[in-house]
Scaffold this motif. Sequence first.
Motif, PDB file in Angstrom:
ATOM      1  N   LEU A 158       0.863  -1.180   0.000  1.00 27.79           N
ATOM      2  CA  LEU A 158       0.000   0.000   0.000  1.00 27.79           C
ATOM      3  C   LEU A 158       0.899   1.229   0.000  1.00 27.79           C
ATOM      4  CD1 LEU A 158      -1.824  -2.336   1.246  1.00 27.79           C
ATOM      5  CD2 LEU A 158      -3.087  -0.515   2.331  1.00 27.79           C
ATOM      6  N   ILE A 159       1.325   1.619  -1.178  1.00 30.00           N
ATOM      7  CA  ILE A 159       2.296   2.701  -1.293  1.00 30.00           C
ATOM      8  C   ILE A 159       1.996   3.466  -2.580  1.00 30.00           C
ATOM      9  CG2 ILE A 159       4.060   1.220  -2.362  1.00 30.00           C
ATOM     10  CD1 ILE A 159       5.960   2.572  -0.257  1.00 30.00           C
ATOM     11  N   TYR A 160       1.997   4.820  -2.508  1.00 35.01           N
ATOM     12  CA  TYR A 160       1.349   5.593  -3.572  1.00 35.01           C
ATOM     13  C   TYR A 160       2.296   6.518  -4.337  1.00 35.01           C
ATOM     14  CZ  TYR A 160      -2.146   3.779  -0.444  1.00 35.01           C
ATOM     15  OH  TYR A 160      -2.854   2.933   0.357  1.00 35.01           O
ATOM     16  N   LYS A 216       8.281   3.581  -3.929  1.00 28.93           N
ATOM     17  CA  LYS A 216       8.647   2.182  -3.858  1.00 28.93           C
ATOM     18  C   LYS A 216       8.790   1.798  -2.380  1.00 28.93           C
ATOM     19  CE  LYS A 216      12.257  -0.519  -6.037  1.00 28.93           C
ATOM     20  NZ  LYS A 216      13.071  -0.985  -5.004  1.00 28.93           N
ATOM     21  N   HIS A 217       8.408   0.568  -2.074  1.00 30.41           N
ATOM     22  CA  HIS A 217       8.630   0.096  -0.704  1.00 30.41           C
ATOM     23  C   HIS A 217      10.082  -0.378  -0.576  1.00 30.41           C
ATOM     24  CE1 HIS A 217       8.277  -1.818   3.102  1.00 30.41           C
ATOM     25  NE2 HIS A 217       8.434  -3.031   2.605  1.00 30.41           N
ATOM     26  N   TYR A 226      -5.939   1.258  -3.777  1.00 34.52           N
ATOM     27  CA  TYR A 226      -6.079   2.143  -2.610  1.00 34.52           C
ATOM     28  C   TYR A 226      -5.764   3.598  -2.944  1.00 34.52           C
ATOM     29  CZ  TYR A 226      -7.284  -1.329   0.891  1.00 34.52           C
ATOM     30  OH  TYR A 226      -7.944  -2.276   1.625  1.00 34.52           O
ATOM     31  N   GLN A 227      -4.870   3.814  -3.927  1.00 37.91           N
ATOM     32  CA  GLN A 227      -4.582   5.215  -4.274  1.00 37.91           C
ATOM     33  C   GLN A 227      -5.842   5.880  -4.831  1.00 37.91           C
ATOM     34  OE1 GLN A 227      -0.907   6.180  -6.207  1.00 37.91           O
ATOM     35  NE2 GLN A 227      -1.775   8.004  -7.161  1.00 37.91           N
ATOM     36  N   GLN A 278       1.345   8.656   2.173  1.00 39.81           N
ATOM     37  CA  GLN A 278       2.317   8.133   1.200  1.00 39.81           C
ATOM     38  C   GLN A 278       2.161   6.620   1.098  1.00 39.81           C
ATOM     39  OE1 GLN A 278       5.531  10.185   3.614  1.00 39.81           O
ATOM     40  NE2 GLN A 278       6.407  10.257   1.575  1.00 39.81           N
ATOM     41  N   GLY A 279       1.677   6.019   2.167  1.00 43.68           N
ATOM     42  CA  GLY A 279       1.465   4.582   2.207  1.00 43.68           C
ATOM     43  C   GLY A 279       0.441   4.262   3.284  1.00 43.68           C
ATOM     44  N   THR A 280       0.080   2.975   3.440  1.00 41.81           N
ATOM     45  CA  THR A 280      -0.975   2.478   4.361  1.00 41.81           C
ATOM     46  C   THR A 280      -2.357   2.909   3.871  1.00 41.81           C
ATOM     47  OG1 THR A 280      -1.236   4.354   5.925  1.00 41.81           O
ATOM     48  CG2 THR A 280       0.564   2.768   6.374  1.00 41.81           C
TER      49      THR A 280
END
Length: 383
Positions: free
Chosen positions: A204-206, A210-211, A290-291, A312-314
């Motif tokens: 979950l990263i937008y 990058k994770h 999710y984005q 930015q994420g989650t």
Amino acid sequence: MIHFSSKLNNSTPSIFSIMSEMAREYNAINLGQGFPNFDCSLQLKQLVAKYLNKGMNQYCPMPGLFNLRNNIAQKITTLYKVEYNPESEITITAGATQALFTAITAFVNPGDEVIVFEPAYDSYIPSIKFAGAKPVPICLKAPDYNIDWNNFADQINEKTRMVIINTPQNPIGTIMANSDMSILAKILANKNIILLSDEVYEHLIYDDQKHHSALSYPSLRDKTIAVYSFGKTFHNTGWKIGYCVANKKLMNEFRNIHQWNVYCVNSFLQYALAEYMQDEESYTNLNSFYQEKRDYFNNLMKGSALNIIPAQGTYFQLLDYSQISNLNDLEFANWLCQKHGVASIPLSPFYTNGSNDKVVRLCFAKTKKTLEAAAAKLAAIKK
Ligand SMILES: Cc1ncc(COP(=O)(O)O)c(C=O)c1O
């Protein structure tokens, strides 16, 4: 009369139970709950039914079903360009929470210190205390929550046994950049300190970011235990199934504890997940899914007196209310729920020092209808 002493003195009901109870009482829209209000995939549910009916209902091997571990190993190689042995370096757990608790219990002893970045996911500190160790919180502040790595390095001493990181980070929705991870790796080099890396929101990263998994940094490899959650990835938090990845030496010790507190995780879900995750799209499409929700909600909130700090994420992001209220975040969350019908989660309970930055957390893992109804209520609040 039975007497006993509590191992976790002063444990109070979690802020999640308090806010969910209040949401029910006031019939509020619940953006406090950290889980989707939509169902998981029909195909995945059918696979669960298939294996349940096929009789996959007895104990499976202690570290988990081999096929599932094997598929996880392949996924790690594809995404993070590193090889972990499914036989000896991956264990299926009863959610990430059990993996975190088991890792802390296995490696942290009374008198040790464990560094935690706050606001922190709420299971870390009780688990550290349960192990008889001392949590050493490092306070991150709104609006950017940047990590001061010099301060971090200053907190390390001969008692430091473990550092816990969480990227993408619940509750603030931030991510660790490659530069953060590289500095962390440098500071921990040649130190006898375990890195517990909570990566449950890895997918979950937008905004094309990058994770940066701790697993992908060679110098962290001998000290990293990383934890993951199928519940977050496949929209089924109630299944409580996740996994833990670490090199063989650390994993041996992890399993030493795991076998006595869980032994193994339910088997039919593992068969179903092993088959389902073979299709890479089951997790690689999550970012855009999710984005779209984040952007949809944030567009509806444009022009509101309440300011969204985009995630930015989650699936969490923060609502900055400093323009409209002087209340502290607990009071504000109560007011928002009781007067305006939207439940949120205040951030101060995630800080040991109760730090209060006039922000509350909202969860956008909700249907469009719920997001629209919540945004209408929030946007109607005037200065
Ligand atoms: C940062 C973080 N770690 C771990 C967990 C627990 O995951 P699980 O439900 O798989 O135990 C959560 C759940 O909210 C979380 O937000």
